[in-house]
Write a protein that holds these residues in place. Sequence first.
Motif, PDB file in Angstrom:
ATOM      1  N   UNK A 104      10.107  -8.936  17.601  1.00  0.00           N
ATOM      2  CA  UNK A 104      11.492  -8.980  18.052  1.00  0.00           C
ATOM      3  C   UNK A 104      11.571 -10.029  19.149  1.00  0.00           C
ATOM      4  N   UNK A 105      12.262 -11.127  18.869  1.00  0.00           N
ATOM      5  CA  UNK A 105      12.264 -12.288  19.759  1.00  0.00           C
ATOM      6  C   UNK A 105      13.669 -12.520  20.306  1.00  0.00           C
ATOM      7  N   UNK A 106      13.772 -12.720  21.617  1.00  0.00           N
ATOM      8  CA  UNK A 106      15.080 -12.994  22.202  1.00  0.00           C
ATOM      9  C   UNK A 106      15.018 -12.946  23.710  1.00  0.00           C
ATOM     10  N   UNK A 107      16.053 -13.454  24.350  1.00  0.00           N
ATOM     11  CA  UNK A 107      16.079 -13.488  25.802  1.00  0.00           C
ATOM     12  C   UNK A 107      16.205 -12.083  26.367  1.00  0.00           C
ATOM     13  N   UNK A 108      15.992 -11.949  27.664  1.00  0.00           N
ATOM     14  CA  UNK A 108      16.110 -10.661  28.326  1.00  0.00           C
ATOM     15  C   UNK A 108      17.518 -10.102  28.161  1.00  0.00           C
ATOM     16  N   UNK A 109      17.599  -8.825  27.818  1.00  0.00           N
ATOM     17  CA  UNK A 109      18.881  -8.147  27.791  1.00  0.00           C
ATOM     18  C   UNK A 109      19.592  -8.101  26.459  1.00  0.00           C
ATOM     19  N   UNK A 110      18.975  -8.626  25.392  1.00  0.00           N
ATOM     20  CA  UNK A 110      19.666  -8.622  24.096  1.00  0.00           C
ATOM     21  C   UNK A 110      19.330  -7.385  23.255  1.00  0.00           C
ATOM     22  N   UNK A 111      18.508  -6.497  23.785  1.00  0.00           N
ATOM     23  CA  UNK A 111      18.256  -5.235  23.094  1.00  0.00           C
ATOM     24  C   UNK A 111      16.915  -5.103  22.416  1.00  0.00           C
ATOM     25  N   UNK A 112      15.974  -5.999  22.709  1.00  0.00           N
ATOM     26  CA  UNK A 112      14.660  -5.952  22.044  1.00  0.00           C
ATOM     27  C   UNK A 112      13.933  -4.642  22.336  1.00  0.00           C
ATOM     28  N   UNK A 113      13.853  -4.280  23.616  1.00  0.00           N
ATOM     29  CA  UNK A 113      13.124  -3.075  23.997  1.00  0.00           C
ATOM     30  C   UNK A 113      13.830  -1.830  23.480  1.00  0.00           C
ATOM     31  N   UNK A 114      15.155  -1.830  23.511  1.00  0.00           N
ATOM     32  CA  UNK A 114      15.936  -0.718  22.966  1.00  0.00           C
ATOM     33  C   UNK A 114      15.575  -0.506  21.500  1.00  0.00           C
ATOM     34  N   UNK A 115      15.599  -1.575  20.722  1.00  0.00           N
ATOM     35  CA  UNK A 115      15.300  -1.481  19.293  1.00  0.00           C
ATOM     36  C   UNK A 115      13.859  -1.037  19.073  1.00  0.00           C
ATOM     37  N   UNK A 116      12.939  -1.618  19.833  1.00  0.00           N
ATOM     38  CA  UNK A 116      11.519  -1.300  19.658  1.00  0.00           C
ATOM     39  C   UNK A 116      11.244   0.178  19.903  1.00  0.00           C
ATOM     40  N   UNK A 117      11.821   0.740  20.979  1.00  0.00           N
ATOM     41  CA  UNK A 117      11.569   2.145  21.279  1.00  0.00           C
ATOM     42  C   UNK A 117      12.327   3.063  20.315  1.00  0.00           C
ATOM     43  N   UNK A 118      13.518   2.629  19.878  1.00  0.00           N
ATOM     44  CA  UNK A 118      14.248   3.422  18.889  1.00  0.00           C
ATOM     45  C   UNK A 118      13.471   3.491  17.579  1.00  0.00           C
ATOM     46  N   UNK A 119      12.882   2.367  17.180  1.00  0.00           N
ATOM     47  CA  UNK A 119      12.056   2.341  15.972  1.00  0.00           C
ATOM     48  C   UNK A 119      10.819   3.215  16.152  1.00  0.00           C
ATOM     49  N   UNK A 120      10.241   3.161  17.350  1.00  0.00           N
ATOM     50  CA  UNK A 120       9.082   4.007  17.626  1.00  0.00           C
ATOM     51  C   UNK A 120       9.402   5.480  17.503  1.00  0.00           C
ATOM     52  N   UNK A 121      10.549   5.885  18.034  1.00  0.00           N
ATOM     53  CA  UNK A 121      10.985   7.275  17.920  1.00  0.00           C
ATOM     54  C   UNK A 121      11.207   7.664  16.461  1.00  0.00           C
ATOM     55  N   UNK A 122      11.836   6.762  15.722  1.00  0.00           N
ATOM     56  CA  UNK A 122      12.075   7.022  14.296  1.00  0.00           C
ATOM     57  C   UNK A 122      10.755   7.147  13.540  1.00  0.00           C
ATOM     58  N   UNK A 123       9.781   6.316  13.897  1.00  0.00           N
ATOM     59  CA  UNK A 123       8.469   6.386  13.258  1.00  0.00           C
ATOM     60  C   UNK A 123       7.789   7.719  13.568  1.00  0.00           C
TER      61      UNK A 123
END
Length: 252
Positions: A104-123
């Motif tokens: 997940x590539x992008x500048x700070x604040x575009x939601x990378x960490x949000x998506x990563x942890x949401x995917x982790x929870x879903x996993x």
Amino acid sequence: MSIAIAKNHMAEMKMLGMLAVLDKTLTEATRDKISYTEFADILLQAEADYRQERKTVNRIKAAKFTVRPALEDFDFTAKRSITKAEIKEIYTLGWLNDARPLLLIGQTGVGKTFIAQAIGLHACASGKSVLYMSITALLENLAIARSGATYLRYRDKLAKFDLIIIDEMGMRNLTATESQDLCEIIEERSINKSIAFTTQLPLAHWNEVIPDTVIFDAIRDRLEHSALIITITGETYRGVKARKLASKKRDL
């Protein structure tokens, strides 16, 4: 056998799912005149559901998430490049089941960490074991393990997770030893496990923090040809918040 004795047996054998629904199930069984087989099925299903829930809770606890977001809460009103189709592709976990990396590539604040942890929870909810940490935490843990002669044990621990999520890759320069450690972890996980990164740096620019050209080329080769790469551009979280606050002020 009395109901009280049955409850005691369930508690002693830690059949807490059955215990939780026993009274309600007895009442419904009497009212609806269900068969013994149906009665047993209800209790067994309650126990199975309870144990599955406990396993999920334990997996989430072991993952060490800093927050617990849900992809359903992702703000699609923000002007960002990521699409619902890309979110759906990540959410299906096909890449994880195929043991592919995720970037997940992008500048700070575009939601990378949000998506990563949401995917982790879903996993975790899907039966996968997950570990989340920043790149700094990973490298510090490896250094501590090496100095304490527990390096191999720590590496074995990492190898057991179905998915490792490494946040903020590129936030610091890696030493030669750290670069080698990272390369070996990526190599190990290329066989039948997955690794996910959030980063501000496109993969081609990781040489800015990985000084060894040979190691950089090895890492790039292992990720570039197999990873699901999502690049996110657009409004940052602070930008979205500022816009919404400004809108509220205009409505007052």
